[in-house]
Design a protein around this motif. Sequence first.
Motif, PDB file in Angstrom:
ATOM      1  N   CYS A   1      -8.735 -82.527 -29.062  1.00 17.89           N
ATOM      2  CA  CYS A   1      -8.904 -81.843 -27.767  1.00 17.89           C
ATOM      3  C   CYS A   1      -7.627 -81.938 -26.928  1.00 17.89           C
ATOM      4  O   CYS A   1      -7.154 -80.943 -26.376  1.00 17.89           O
ATOM      5  N   LEU A   2      -7.077 -83.139 -26.851  1.00 18.39           N
ATOM      6  CA  LEU A   2      -5.880 -83.347 -26.030  1.00 18.39           C
ATOM      7  C   LEU A   2      -4.674 -82.595 -26.609  1.00 18.39           C
ATOM      8  O   LEU A   2      -3.858 -82.041 -25.865  1.00 18.39           O
ATOM      9  N   ARG A   3      -4.599 -82.564 -27.947  1.00 16.59           N
ATOM     10  CA  ARG A   3      -3.509 -81.822 -28.608  1.00 16.59           C
ATOM     11  C   ARG A   3      -3.614 -80.326 -28.321  1.00 16.59           C
ATOM     12  O   ARG A   3      -2.614 -79.664 -28.052  1.00 16.59           O
ATOM     13  N   LEU A   4      -4.832 -79.807 -28.369  1.00 12.71           N
ATOM     14  CA  LEU A   4      -5.032 -78.373 -28.112  1.00 12.71           C
ATOM     15  C   LEU A   4      -4.614 -78.013 -26.683  1.00 12.71           C
ATOM     16  O   LEU A   4      -3.991 -76.982 -26.457  1.00 12.71           O
ATOM     17  N   ILE A   5      -4.963 -78.877 -25.749  1.00 11.01           N
ATOM     18  CA  ILE A   5      -4.588 -78.624 -24.346  1.00 11.01           C
ATOM     19  C   ILE A   5      -3.063 -78.655 -24.193  1.00 11.01           C
ATOM     20  O   ILE A   5      -2.463 -77.796 -23.541  1.00 11.01           O
ATOM     21  N   ALA A   6      -2.440 -79.630 -24.857  1.00 10.57           N
ATOM     22  CA  ALA A   6      -0.984 -79.812 -24.709  1.00 10.57           C
ATOM     23  C   ALA A   6      -0.177 -78.723 -25.431  1.00 10.57           C
ATOM     24  O   ALA A   6       0.818 -78.239 -24.902  1.00 10.57           O
ATOM     25  N   LEU A   7      -0.622 -78.338 -26.625  1.00 12.22           N
ATOM     26  CA  LEU A   7       0.212 -77.460 -27.469  1.00 12.22           C
ATOM     27  C   LEU A   7      -0.147 -75.988 -27.407  1.00 12.22           C
ATOM     28  O   LEU A   7       0.704 -75.133 -27.589  1.00 12.22           O
ATOM     29  N   ARG A   8      -1.416 -75.677 -27.170  1.00 13.33           N
ATOM     30  CA  ARG A   8      -1.847 -74.276 -27.284  1.00 13.33           C
ATOM     31  C   ARG A   8      -1.955 -73.549 -25.952  1.00 13.33           C
ATOM     32  O   ARG A   8      -2.214 -72.362 -25.922  1.00 13.33           O
ATOM     33  N   GLN A   9      -1.817 -74.287 -24.854  1.00 13.93           N
ATOM     34  CA  GLN A   9      -1.940 -73.689 -23.515  1.00 13.93           C
ATOM     35  C   GLN A   9      -3.132 -72.721 -23.448  1.00 13.93           C
ATOM     36  O   GLN A   9      -2.974 -71.515 -23.243  1.00 13.93           O
ATOM     37  N   PRO A  10      -4.339 -73.247 -23.648  1.00  7.55           N
ATOM     38  CA  PRO A  10      -5.509 -72.377 -23.726  1.00  7.55           C
ATOM     39  C   PRO A  10      -5.817 -71.650 -22.421  1.00  7.55           C
ATOM     40  O   PRO A  10      -5.548 -72.172 -21.335  1.00  7.55           O
ATOM     41  N   LEU A  11      -6.377 -70.455 -22.558  1.00  5.75           N
ATOM     42  CA  LEU A  11      -6.857 -69.706 -21.404  1.00  5.75           C
ATOM     43  C   LEU A  11      -8.094 -70.398 -20.846  1.00  5.75           C
ATOM     44  O   LEU A  11      -8.678 -71.264 -21.497  1.00  5.75           O
ATOM     45  N   ALA A  12      -8.523 -69.944 -19.650  1.00  6.63           N
ATOM     46  CA  ALA A  12      -9.607 -70.640 -18.937  1.00  6.63           C
ATOM     47  C   ALA A  12     -10.852 -70.844 -19.795  1.00  6.63           C
ATOM     48  O   ALA A  12     -11.408 -71.937 -19.855  1.00  6.63           O
ATOM     49  N   VAL A  13     -11.282 -69.792 -20.507  1.00  4.77           N
ATOM     50  CA  VAL A  13     -12.520 -69.890 -21.273  1.00  4.77           C
ATOM     51  C   VAL A  13     -12.377 -70.906 -22.420  1.00  4.77           C
ATOM     52  O   VAL A  13     -13.301 -71.674 -22.708  1.00  4.77           O
TER      53      VAL A  13
END
Length: 218
Positions: A64-76
């Motif tokens: 989860c933390l990696r996805l937030i840091a590396l993928r810059q996810p959109l709001a949804v």
Amino acid sequence: MHNTILDSELEELKSEILRMGAMIERSIYQAVVSLIEDEVDLAQQVIAEDDDVDTLTIDVQNKCLRLIALRQPLAVDLRAIQANLQIATDLERMGDCAEKIAKSTLRLQGKRTIADLSLLSQIGFDVKEMVTNIINSYSAADIETAKNIVKVENEIDGLYKRYFNILMDIIREDPNKADMAVQLLFATHCLERIADHATNIGESVLYMVTGERTSLND
């Protein structure tokens, strides 16, 4: 264009959460059976497998933390990641509760003084069913099941209060049964906590699907 790499990583994350959920369902069931049937081997299995749940939780949290840091996810997508993070935490705590119930089985080895465990059995079954339903609601993004979970929690709370009073009477009236009654109180409290965590997961499912923070305990 939507990030297909992120989509596949979110699917992988969901699979891990569902795997955790299946492990937790089994642990709760086995812990309750071990306590009711005096099955020490089963209790030891639950305790040993809690390490696997802890390992998987750390893996999910790191993902989860990696996805937030590396993928810059959109709001949804960010919402889905946050919800998964919270769900993994609640599942891990359910696993801790199952482990505590299994430890009560070990403490009661050779010291059983209360034969009628029908109410404990009912609470255990209802809690296990509640956990199954909430994991299914997560899997299917089913907000109706998530919302209805609070009714089940209220029923479990009612049973817990009834059993609490019965066990307190036993402690007051029959010192020979006090030790077992205390362990049953402890185990039933753990089941009630599992129901609370299942309700939290219901709130996380609602947040993930609708974007709204909803308290199901009001």
